[in-house]
Design a protein around this motif. Structure first.
Motif, PDB file in Angstrom:
ATOM      1  N   GLY A   1      -6.363  -5.561 -16.728  1.00  0.00           N
ATOM      2  CA  GLY A   1      -7.369  -5.098 -15.691  1.00  0.00           C
ATOM      3  C   GLY A   1      -7.286  -3.527 -15.696  1.00  0.00           C
ATOM      4  O   GLY A   1      -6.474  -2.986 -16.638  1.00  0.00           O
ATOM      5  N   PRO A   2      -8.302  -2.806 -15.396  1.00  0.00           N
ATOM      6  CA  PRO A   2      -8.542  -1.876 -15.537  1.00  0.00           C
ATOM      7  C   PRO A   2      -7.601  -0.705 -15.005  1.00  0.00           C
ATOM      8  O   PRO A   2      -6.578  -1.092 -14.119  1.00  0.00           O
ATOM      9  N   SER A   3      -7.407   0.429 -15.352  1.00  0.00           N
ATOM     10  CA  SER A   3      -6.368   1.288 -15.083  1.00  0.00           C
ATOM     11  C   SER A   3      -6.443   1.670 -13.540  1.00  0.00           C
ATOM     12  O   SER A   3      -7.426   2.007 -13.206  1.00  0.00           O
ATOM     13  N   GLY A   4      -5.326   1.510 -12.729  1.00  0.00           N
ATOM     14  CA  GLY A   4      -5.452   1.904 -11.533  1.00  0.00           C
ATOM     15  C   GLY A   4      -5.497   0.503 -10.694  1.00  0.00           C
ATOM     16  O   GLY A   4      -5.615   0.525  -9.389  1.00  0.00           O
ATOM     17  N   ALA A   5      -5.464  -0.514 -11.467  1.00  0.00           N
ATOM     18  CA  ALA A   5      -5.911  -1.752 -10.540  1.00  0.00           C
ATOM     19  C   ALA A   5      -4.603  -2.280  -9.972  1.00  0.00           C
ATOM     20  O   ALA A   5      -4.612  -3.040  -9.002  1.00  0.00           O
ATOM     21  N   GLY A   6      -3.498  -1.978 -10.229  1.00  0.00           N
ATOM     22  CA  GLY A   6      -2.355  -2.399  -9.655  1.00  0.00           C
ATOM     23  C   GLY A   6      -1.143  -2.854 -10.554  1.00  0.00           C
ATOM     24  O   GLY A   6      -0.222  -3.597 -10.016  1.00  0.00           O
ATOM     25  N   LYS A   7      -1.491  -2.956 -12.045  1.00  0.00           N
ATOM     26  CA  LYS A   7      -0.489  -3.797 -12.841  1.00  0.00           C
ATOM     27  C   LYS A   7       0.807  -3.398 -12.556  1.00  0.00           C
ATOM     28  O   LYS A   7       1.841  -3.966 -12.613  1.00  0.00           O
ATOM     29  N   THR A   8       1.106  -1.893 -12.792  1.00  0.00           N
ATOM     30  CA  THR A   8       2.528  -1.207 -12.536  1.00  0.00           C
ATOM     31  C   THR A   8       3.045  -1.633 -11.506  1.00  0.00           C
ATOM     32  O   THR A   8       4.592  -1.911 -11.428  1.00  0.00           O
ATOM     33  N   THR A   9       2.352  -1.633 -10.396  1.00  0.00           N
ATOM     34  CA  THR A   9       2.886  -1.771  -8.981  1.00  0.00           C
ATOM     35  C   THR A   9       3.325  -3.350  -9.040  1.00  0.00           C
ATOM     36  O   THR A   9       4.406  -3.621  -8.480  1.00  0.00           O
ATOM     37  N   ILE A  10       2.713  -4.410  -9.444  1.00  0.00           N
ATOM     38  CA  ILE A  10       3.211  -5.658  -9.518  1.00  0.00           C
ATOM     39  C   ILE A  10       4.363  -5.597 -10.465  1.00  0.00           C
ATOM     40  O   ILE A  10       5.387  -6.196  -9.809  1.00  0.00           O
TER      41      ILE A  10
ATOM     42  N   SER B   1       0.899  -1.240  -0.106  1.00  0.00           N
ATOM     43  CA  SER B   1      -0.043  -0.120  -0.071  1.00  0.00           C
ATOM     44  C   SER B   1       0.911   1.317  -0.055  1.00  0.00           C
ATOM     45  O   SER B   1       1.998   1.098   0.698  1.00  0.00           O
ATOM     46  N   TYR B   2       0.501   2.212  -0.930  1.00  0.00           N
ATOM     47  CA  TYR B   2       1.434   3.609  -0.822  1.00  0.00           C
ATOM     48  C   TYR B   2       0.890   4.415   0.311  1.00  0.00           C
ATOM     49  O   TYR B   2       1.805   5.149   0.946  1.00  0.00           O
ATOM     50  N   GLN B   3      -0.508   4.249   0.492  1.00  0.00           N
ATOM     51  CA  GLN B   3      -0.844   5.182   1.893  1.00  0.00           C
ATOM     52  C   GLN B   3      -1.678   4.134   2.750  1.00  0.00           C
ATOM     53  O   GLN B   3      -2.156   3.216   2.261  1.00  0.00           O
ATOM     54  N   LYS B   4      -1.530   4.437   4.127  1.00  0.00           N
ATOM     55  CA  LYS B   4      -1.989   3.418   5.032  1.00  0.00           C
ATOM     56  C   LYS B   4      -3.596   3.361   4.838  1.00  0.00           C
ATOM     57  O   LYS B   4      -4.088   4.259   4.174  1.00  0.00           O
TER      58      LYS B   4
ATOM     59  N   PRO C   1      -4.793  -0.306   0.301  1.00  0.00           N
ATOM     60  CA  PRO C   1      -3.826  -1.318  -0.447  1.00  0.00           C
ATOM     61  C   PRO C   1      -3.855  -0.945  -1.888  1.00  0.00           C
ATOM     62  O   PRO C   1      -4.966  -0.940  -2.408  1.00  0.00           O
ATOM     63  N   ALA C   2      -2.703  -1.197  -2.572  1.00  0.00           N
ATOM     64  CA  ALA C   2      -2.606  -0.994  -4.044  1.00  0.00           C
ATOM     65  C   ALA C   2      -2.652  -2.725  -4.367  1.00  0.00           C
ATOM     66  O   ALA C   2      -3.260  -2.800  -5.512  1.00  0.00           O
ATOM     67  N   LEU C   3      -2.196  -3.479  -3.725  1.00  0.00           N
ATOM     68  CA  LEU C   3      -2.019  -4.873  -3.854  1.00  0.00           C
ATOM     69  C   LEU C   3      -2.436  -5.718  -2.741  1.00  0.00           C
ATOM     70  O   LEU C   3      -1.625  -5.438  -1.672  1.00  0.00           O
TER      71      LEU C   3
HETATM   72  N1  LIG Z   1       3.737   6.535  -6.380  1.00  0.00           N
HETATM   73  C1  LIG Z   1       2.535   6.279  -5.755  1.00  0.00           C
HETATM   74  N2  LIG Z   1       2.215   6.956  -4.700  1.00  0.00           N
HETATM   75  C2  LIG Z   1       0.749   6.468  -4.359  1.00  0.00           C
HETATM   76  N3  LIG Z   1      -0.276   5.888  -5.084  1.00  0.00           N
HETATM   77  C3  LIG Z   1       0.146   5.219  -6.020  1.00  0.00           C
HETATM   78  C4  LIG Z   1       1.576   5.601  -6.721  1.00  0.00           C
HETATM   79  N4  LIG Z   1       1.666   4.692  -7.697  1.00  0.00           N
HETATM   80  C5  LIG Z   1       0.396   4.092  -7.750  1.00  0.00           C
HETATM   81  N5  LIG Z   1      -0.486   4.348  -6.810  1.00  0.00           N
HETATM   82  C6  LIG Z   1      -1.966   4.076  -6.803  1.00  0.00           C
HETATM   83  O1  LIG Z   1      -1.773   2.592  -6.764  1.00  0.00           O
HETATM   84  C7  LIG Z   1      -2.847   1.858  -7.261  1.00  0.00           C
HETATM   85  C8  LIG Z   1      -2.294   1.021  -8.593  1.00  0.00           C
HETATM   86  O2  LIG Z   1      -1.530   1.828  -9.511  1.00  0.00           O
HETATM   87  P1  LIG Z   1      -0.853   1.235 -10.935  1.00  0.00           P
HETATM   88  O3  LIG Z   1      -0.142   0.164 -10.233  1.00  0.00           O
HETATM   89  O4  LIG Z   1      -0.117   2.312 -11.545  1.00  0.00           O
HETATM   90  O5  LIG Z   1      -2.301   0.631 -11.553  1.00  0.00           O
HETATM   91  P2  LIG Z   1      -1.931   0.366 -13.026  1.00  0.00           P
HETATM   92  O6  LIG Z   1      -0.704   0.323 -13.693  1.00  0.00           O
HETATM   93  O7  LIG Z   1      -2.920  -0.964 -13.254  1.00  0.00           O
HETATM   94  O8  LIG Z   1      -2.984   1.503 -13.954  1.00  0.00           O
HETATM   95  C9  LIG Z   1      -3.653   3.260  -8.065  1.00  0.00           C
HETATM   96  O9  LIG Z   1      -4.901   3.476  -7.267  1.00  0.00           O
HETATM   97  C10 LIG Z   1      -2.591   4.442  -8.082  1.00  0.00           C
HETATM   98  O10 LIG Z   1      -3.254   5.353  -7.795  1.00  0.00           O
END
Ligand SMILES: Nc1ncnc2c1ncn2[C@@H]1O[C@H](COP(=O)(O)OP(=O)(O)O)[C@@H](O)[C@H]1O
Ligand SMILES: [Mg+2]
Lengths: 251, 263
Positions: free
Chosen positions: A35-44, A10-13, A16-18
């Motif tokens: 998955g839809p944008s903002g789902a967490g793909k980049t984070t994975i 989670s980026y913020q308390k 959860p992002a994942l």
């Molecule tokens: N650096 C960051 N700081 C805070 N929140 C983030 C950051 N990067 C991504 N997020 C949040 O985490 C969630 C997943 O983002 P991301 O992995 O980029 O999704 P996707 O690639 O599927 O579009 C989103 O809700 C996004 O707003």
């Protein structure tokens, strides 16, 4: 083999992002994450080479956990993991071959890397790889002069020269026209088989994911909602991915 | 909900109000300064006329050209050297301070603060402060220009690094490249055109500013200007200004050419 177990971030308390992502991929396999944008793909994807530090879980590459690496170990792991970006992320002012050779930096001494001193073998391999991605005659061209599809193929050559076990692609075709998209996807698929590597790609075109990937993982709001062979992916399963978010947006 | 038509009407009223406010600010400030707009404007042509008659270079002032030329070169050299040294320092500090390449968030804030401090003290103030320690010399001018330029360039370079190098940095980090490899192979080549463009811009500016500083430090073309001015040799002053203008324009044309080639 790449195994991801209970990955959480989670980026913020309390946001959860994942949550508890678990999947694994065998060499020679192409896995698409949709998955839809903002789902967490980049984070994975960025957790897989620790560009983002996740909170819990395990990321095992051939059994060794990347998450517990110190700096030197992480550098060794990263050079086994190539990465391809939506915006190519090349050094636009340098030539094509210099950008390809950047893939060797993880193997070089700091000094040789800083000043771009490469061996004859490395240079020859860079040319061979450029031939493989269809850019043989572009070696000495500046990257800024290339088209999007060509830049992405330079990016792929840069990741291949790392001799990677894994290639991570974050929306590799999102900035490309349909024809270049197919070229790049076909190239990724062929290379995955030829070099017996693991390819993990974030995509938002479901038809392309179905056509080129062996397996498809669906992510919604940071949770894994399905993990299917691409031939088995039915409309009902796909609806679980988009249905709720679309209806929420319509409200 | 407000309809689009209502929205547009509101926007129109807002724009009228803004123009009215600007107008009243102008009137208010004229009143404070006791500045009569009408006679102010009619005085402009008269002032130019006076300038044209008195400051027109004569054949006597042409004879001064070699001396003016020598001092002008000194001034250009001062501007160029202070800018180049400032650029080297600023690049180093910007790398340590930028969000993308820097040490951490605290260093970033401190570096921004220092840059802002150096930038926001007027050049003339810098020169007068430094005069106490270094007396009237070229070095005082050099240092004053250096400090101000460092302030400008640190901030510019940090922003350039953050805007232009973050993505390629990430790509090279992902290959397993080490910090110094990333700086040399990704950051520096990537930012070089914008960096050179900023240095050229600062050199252009600093040639003008070095003239001003020279009046205070008694060096370069500023000294010559001051000397002629105080001895009422207005034709020579005109000649000096003309020479400065020619050099500044030449530099501008030159650096635009360089920009075209590198960008
Ligand atoms: N650096 C960051 N700081 C805070 N929140 C983030 C950051 N990067 C991504 N997020 C949040 O985490 C969630 C997943 O983002 P991301 O992995 O980029 O999704 P996707 O690639 O599927 O579009 C989103 O809700 C996004 O707003
Ligand atoms: Mg994304």
């Amino acid at each position: 083999m790449l195994e991801v177990k209970h990955l959480t971030k989670s980026y913020q308390k309390d946001r959860p992002a994942l949550t508890d992502i678990t999947f694994s991929v065998e060499p020679g396999n192409f896995l698409a994450i949709i998955g839809p944008s903002g789902a967490g793909k980049t984070t994975i994807l960025r957790s897989l080479n620790q560009l983002i530090r996740d909170d819990h879980g395990q990321i095992l590459l051939d059994g060794s956990d990347i998450r517990s690496d110190n700096k030197a170990q992480l550098r060794k792991h990263r050079r086994q993991i190539g990465m391809v970006f939506q915006n190519y992320n090349l050094v636009e002012r340098l030539t094509v071959i210099e950008n390809v050779l950047h893939g060797r930096l993880g193997y070089k001494s700091t000094f040789a890397g800083m000043f771009g001193i490469y061996s004859e073998d490395e240079k020859k391999e860079a040319l061979d790889l450029l031939d493989k991605v269809g850019l043989k005659d572009f070696a000495l061209q500046r990257c800024s002069e290339l088209s999007g599809g060509q830049k992405q193929r330079v990016g792929i050559a840069r990741s291949l020269i790392q001799h990677p076990k894994v290639i991570l692609c974050d929306e590799p075709i999102a900035s490309l026209d349909p024809a270049s998209s197919h070229t790049v996807m076909q190239l990724l698929k062929d290379l995955t088989v030829e070099f017996n590597i693991i390819c993990v790609a974030n995509l938002h075109q479901i038809d392309l994911a179905k056509k080129y990937a062996d397996r498809i993982v669906g992510i919604r709001q940071g949770k894994l909602v399905f993990d299917e062979e691409s031939d088995m992916l039915s409309e009902e399963i796909l609806e679980t991915l988009y249905d709720q978010t679309t209806s929420k947006e319509l409200k | 909900m407000s309809s689009p038509i209502k929205f547009l009407a509101q926007k129109h009223r807002k724009q009228t109000a803004i123009i009215a406010v600007i107008g009243s600010i102008y009137l208010l400030s004229s009143w404070i300064l006791n500045f009569d707009s009408f006679s102010g404007f009619t005085a402009v042509p008269r002032a130019f006329n006076w300038l044209g008659v008195n400051f027109f270079p004569t054949s006597a002032s042409v004879e001064l050209l070699p001396q003016i030329w020598k001092k002008l070169i000194e001034t250009v050299a001062l501007a160029v050297s202070s800018t180049v040294v400032a650029a080297i320092i600023a690049l180093f500090v910007a790398i340590l301070g930028s969000k993308a390449t820097g040490i951490n968030g605290y260093v970033h804030v401190v570096v921004r603060g220092i840059a802002s401090f150096f930038r926001n003290i007027p050049l003339v103030a810098w020169a007068m402060i430094l005069l106490f320690s270094f007396k009237q010399s070229d070095f005082t001018g050099f240092l004053a220009l250096l400090l101000m330029t460092v302030g400008y360039l640190i901030r510019a370079f940090m922003e350039i690094i953050e805007d232009e190098a973050s993505e390629t940095m990430m790509a090279l980090k992902a290959t397993g490249a080490s910090y110094f490899q990333v700086i040399f192979q990704a950051v520096l080549p990537q930012i070089m055109p914008s960096l050179i463009s900023w240095v050229l811009y600062m050199i252009e500016n600093n040639v003008r500013d070095a003239t001003l500083v020279g009046i205070l430090t008694g060096t370069g073309i500023g000294f010559v200007f001051d000397l002629y001015f105080k001895s009422f040799r207005f034709d020579a002053v005109g000649m000096t200004i003309l020479a400065i203008i020619i050099v500044v324009i030449t530099l501008e044309v030159l650096s635009n050419q360089i920009r075209k080639v590198i960008l």
